[in-house]
Motif scaffolding. Structure first.
Motif, PDB file in Angstrom:
ATOM      1  N   TYR A 101       0.796  -1.220   0.000  1.00 26.11           N
ATOM      2  CA  TYR A 101       0.000   0.000   0.000  1.00 26.11           C
ATOM      3  C   TYR A 101       0.836   1.281   0.000  1.00 26.11           C
ATOM      4  O   TYR A 101       0.453   2.276  -0.608  1.00 26.11           O
ATOM      5  CB  TYR A 101      -0.943   0.016   1.207  1.00 26.11           C
ATOM      6  CG  TYR A 101      -1.943  -1.103   1.217  1.00 26.11           C
ATOM      7  CD1 TYR A 101      -2.468  -1.600   0.028  1.00 26.11           C
ATOM      8  CD2 TYR A 101      -2.388  -1.673   2.405  1.00 26.11           C
ATOM      9  CE1 TYR A 101      -3.385  -2.635   0.029  1.00 26.11           C
ATOM     10  CE2 TYR A 101      -3.304  -2.708   2.412  1.00 26.11           C
ATOM     11  CZ  TYR A 101      -3.799  -3.188   1.221  1.00 26.11           C
ATOM     12  OH  TYR A 101      -4.707  -4.208   1.219  1.00 26.11           O
ATOM     13  N   ARG A 102       1.964   1.259   0.699  1.00 28.73           N
ATOM     14  CA  ARG A 102       2.762   2.482   0.794  1.00 28.73           C
ATOM     15  C   ARG A 102       3.215   2.986  -0.574  1.00 28.73           C
ATOM     16  O   ARG A 102       3.099   4.196  -0.851  1.00 28.73           O
ATOM     17  CB  ARG A 102       3.957   2.256   1.707  1.00 28.73           C
ATOM     18  CG  ARG A 102       4.728   3.546   1.991  1.00 28.73           C
ATOM     19  CD  ARG A 102       5.925   3.286   2.881  1.00 28.73           C
ATOM     20  NE  ARG A 102       6.578   4.505   3.285  1.00 28.73           N
ATOM     21  CZ  ARG A 102       7.719   4.553   3.944  1.00 28.73           C
ATOM     22  NH1 ARG A 102       8.330   3.423   4.286  1.00 28.73           N
ATOM     23  NH2 ARG A 102       8.261   5.705   4.282  1.00 28.73           N
ATOM     24  N   LEU A 104       1.765   2.676  -3.385  1.00 25.19           N
ATOM     25  CA  LEU A 104       0.589   3.223  -4.067  1.00 25.19           C
ATOM     26  C   LEU A 104       0.225   4.596  -3.515  1.00 25.19           C
ATOM     27  O   LEU A 104      -0.190   5.490  -4.257  1.00 25.19           O
ATOM     28  CB  LEU A 104      -0.590   2.261  -3.918  1.00 25.19           C
ATOM     29  CG  LEU A 104      -0.433   0.887  -4.568  1.00 25.19           C
ATOM     30  CD1 LEU A 104      -1.672   0.031  -4.303  1.00 25.19           C
ATOM     31  CD2 LEU A 104      -0.193   1.024  -6.068  1.00 25.19           C
ATOM     32  N   ARG A 105       0.360   4.753  -2.190  1.00 23.60           N
ATOM     33  CA  ARG A 105       0.065   6.059  -1.589  1.00 23.60           C
ATOM     34  C   ARG A 105       1.029   7.128  -2.106  1.00 23.60           C
ATOM     35  O   ARG A 105       0.629   8.270  -2.356  1.00 23.60           O
ATOM     36  CB  ARG A 105       0.147   5.991  -0.057  1.00 23.60           C
ATOM     37  CG  ARG A 105      -0.938   5.189   0.599  1.00 23.60           C
ATOM     38  CD  ARG A 105      -1.152   5.631   2.053  1.00 23.60           C
ATOM     39  NE  ARG A 105       0.088   5.860   2.756  1.00 23.60           N
ATOM     40  CZ  ARG A 105       0.809   4.930   3.359  1.00 23.60           C
ATOM     41  NH1 ARG A 105       0.406   3.678   3.316  1.00 23.60           N
ATOM     42  NH2 ARG A 105       1.922   5.234   3.992  1.00 23.60           N
ATOM     43  N   LYS A 107       2.360   7.289  -4.915  1.00 22.94           N
ATOM     44  CA  LYS A 107       2.027   7.609  -6.308  1.00 22.94           C
ATOM     45  C   LYS A 107       0.620   8.162  -6.441  1.00 22.94           C
ATOM     46  O   LYS A 107       0.157   8.395  -7.566  1.00 22.94           O
ATOM     47  CB  LYS A 107       2.172   6.363  -7.170  1.00 22.94           C
ATOM     48  CG  LYS A 107       3.611   5.850  -7.256  1.00 22.94           C
ATOM     49  CD  LYS A 107       3.695   4.587  -8.106  1.00 22.94           C
ATOM     50  CE  LYS A 107       5.136   4.090  -8.178  1.00 22.94           C
ATOM     51  NZ  LYS A 107       5.240   2.846  -8.992  1.00 22.94           N
ATOM     52  N   ASN A 108      -0.069   8.381  -5.308  1.00 25.27           N
ATOM     53  CA  ASN A 108      -1.443   8.896  -5.314  1.00 25.27           C
ATOM     54  C   ASN A 108      -2.354   8.049  -6.203  1.00 25.27           C
ATOM     55  O   ASN A 108      -3.129   8.567  -7.015  1.00 25.27           O
ATOM     56  CB  ASN A 108      -1.471  10.358  -5.768  1.00 25.27           C
ATOM     57  CG  ASN A 108      -0.799  11.276  -4.773  1.00 25.27           C
ATOM     58  OD1 ASN A 108      -0.966  11.143  -3.569  1.00 25.27           O
ATOM     59  ND2 ASN A 108       0.003  12.213  -5.283  1.00 25.27           N
ATOM     60  N   ALA A 109      -2.251   6.730  -6.054  1.00 30.56           N
ATOM     61  CA  ALA A 109      -3.060   5.819  -6.854  1.00 30.56           C
ATOM     62  C   ALA A 109      -4.535   5.977  -6.510  1.00 30.56           C
ATOM     63  O   ALA A 109      -4.890   6.274  -5.359  1.00 30.56           O
ATOM     64  CB  ALA A 109      -2.611   4.378  -6.612  1.00 30.56           C
ATOM     65  N   ILE A 113      -7.312   1.031  -7.513  1.00 26.65           N
ATOM     66  CA  ILE A 113      -6.030   0.323  -7.542  1.00 26.65           C
ATOM     67  C   ILE A 113      -5.727  -0.282  -6.170  1.00 26.65           C
ATOM     68  O   ILE A 113      -5.228  -1.406  -6.077  1.00 26.65           O
ATOM     69  CB  ILE A 113      -4.903   1.275  -7.968  1.00 26.65           C
ATOM     70  CG1 ILE A 113      -5.194   1.848  -9.356  1.00 26.65           C
ATOM     71  CG2 ILE A 113      -3.566   0.566  -7.970  1.00 26.65           C
ATOM     72  CD1 ILE A 113      -5.358   0.807 -10.430  1.00 26.65           C
ATOM     73  N   PHE A 114      -6.037   0.456  -5.112  1.00 27.24           N
ATOM     74  CA  PHE A 114      -5.849  -0.081  -3.762  1.00 27.24           C
ATOM     75  C   PHE A 114      -6.713  -1.327  -3.557  1.00 27.24           C
ATOM     76  O   PHE A 114      -6.266  -2.316  -2.968  1.00 27.24           O
ATOM     77  CB  PHE A 114      -6.209   0.968  -2.715  1.00 27.24           C
ATOM     78  CG  PHE A 114      -5.139   1.985  -2.472  1.00 27.24           C
ATOM     79  CD1 PHE A 114      -4.132   1.754  -1.545  1.00 27.24           C
ATOM     80  CD2 PHE A 114      -5.131   3.181  -3.167  1.00 27.24           C
ATOM     81  CE1 PHE A 114      -3.150   2.687  -1.312  1.00 27.24           C
ATOM     82  CE2 PHE A 114      -4.150   4.125  -2.938  1.00 27.24           C
ATOM     83  CZ  PHE A 114      -3.151   3.888  -2.011  1.00 27.24           C
ATOM     84  N   THR A 117      -5.298  -4.247  -5.473  1.00 25.34           N
ATOM     85  CA  THR A 117      -4.081  -4.696  -4.793  1.00 25.34           C
ATOM     86  C   THR A 117      -4.420  -5.512  -3.552  1.00 25.34           C
ATOM     87  O   THR A 117      -3.791  -6.547  -3.283  1.00 25.34           O
ATOM     88  CB  THR A 117      -3.220  -3.488  -4.400  1.00 25.34           C
ATOM     89  OG1 THR A 117      -2.863  -2.757  -5.584  1.00 25.34           O
ATOM     90  CG2 THR A 117      -1.950  -3.925  -3.685  1.00 25.34           C
TER      91      THR A 117
END
Length: 327
Positions: A101-102, A104-105, A107-109, A113-114, A117
């Motif tokens: 998760y980190r 993705l955070r 990259k401001n996904a 997407i979260f 994942t």
């Protein structure tokens, strides 16, 4: 519909439902903590619980004892299992956050997407415990991984005994241990979030992360903390599951995780006390429904009740977010 069976054994079914719902509530706390801070549905949390059950199984199969342990031995085994399960589940939850998760955070996904994942991580953990670990450790630890993808029974640590009877309701020691332990764990978490400095940081980030950062709250530490806390609660639930259900397998968290998520939504996801209420309520609904219809309809009834409740109260029974929670 078997109304007579429900009415005649209503008290007994209530006790059974509360002991079942207490485990749902503990697992639901992980969902509600993460959602309350990150607005993220962490579907991998069900496998955090699953890892905890294998940690419990490891302790109870590797620590030597014969027959049913004495009360003193049982307490030691329960404490060892609690430490192992909370470390395993808490560590797994933290690893998921750091690895999956980190990035993705940063990259401001987008939220989708979260979600994808989380589902992917869940499937990976199921396969690791279903095939990879049995292949690697099946011979060394046959009690844990000798039967890949199959149900594995846990040793009996506490022999079930009736404690007292009120009217037609008999309460046994397993039910008391499960409900009381779950309530104590949830009370401690509620106190931690509402009364401690770290808990104030959690609530600040949940309410307004930008303002919290300006006030010196380290958001990364708060996020790590909530994942660890959720994992610890799942580990505690794994110990109670071992006492009450007495088995595990690599997919044990799937249905239970869905039920726990349902409990979190029923109570008001993002609300700690709502998770408690939702879990207990769902446990009662399942037991009552299984008595009225049959155990085959148990899961269906649980989700139908969820839909009905959300139709009239979309925010859940309590509906208050973690950031606005009051002591």
């Amino acid at each position: 519909m078997n109304f007579d069976a429900l009415i005649s054994e209503f008290g007994q079914h209530t006790v059974d439902g509360l002991s079942k719902g207490a485990i749902y509530a503990l697992v639901a706390l992980g969902y509600t903590l993460v959602y309350g801070v990150l607005r993220l549905i962490n579907f991998a949390h069900s496998e955090v619980f699953m890892v905890g059950t294998f940690a419990v199984l490891f302790v109870w199969t590797q620590v030597p004892f014969e027959g049913i342990p004495s009360p003193g031995q049982a307490v030691v085994l329960l404490l060892l299992a609690l430490v192992a399960a909370t470390l395993a589940s808490g560590g797994t939850a933290l690893a998921i956050e750091r690895i999956a998760y980190r990035p993705l955070r940063k990259k401001n996904a987008p939220p989708l997407i979260f979600l994808i994942t989380a589902i992917g991580v869940s499937l990976i953990l199921v396969e690791i415990f279903g095939q990879l670990l049995p292949d690697l450790l099946g011979r060394a630890l046959p009690e844990l991984f000798g039967r890949p993808r199959q149900l594995v029974g846990m040793p009996t640590i506490i022999e079930q005994k009736d404690l007292f009877t009120i009217g037609h309701v008999t309460v046994n020691n397993i039910q008391v241990i499960v409900v009381v332990s779950a309530l104590v764990m949830m009370a401690l978490l509620d106190w931690f979030i509402n009364k401690t400095r770290y808990g104030r940081g959690v609530r600040a980030v949940a309410q307004n992360p930008e303002t919290a950062a300006l006030m010196g709250v380290n958001q990364e530490r708060v996020i790590m903390l909530i994942f660890v806390l959720g994992g610890v609660m799942a580990g505690a639930a794994a110990v109670l599951w071992g006492i009450r259900a007495g088995f595990t397998l690599n997919s044990v968290g799937f249905v239970l995780g869905l039920k726990a998520f349902t409990a979190a939504v029923l109570g008001g996801i993002g609300n700690l006390r709502g998770a408690l209420l939702g879990g207990l309520f769902l446990g009662l609904v399942e037991v009552y429904g299984a008595t009225l219809f049959s155990t085959q309809w148990e899961d269906v009834i649980a989700f139908v009740v969820l839909i009905v409740v959300l139709m009239f109260r979309p925010t859940g029974l309590l509906g208050e977010s973690l950031g606005r929670a009051r002591a």
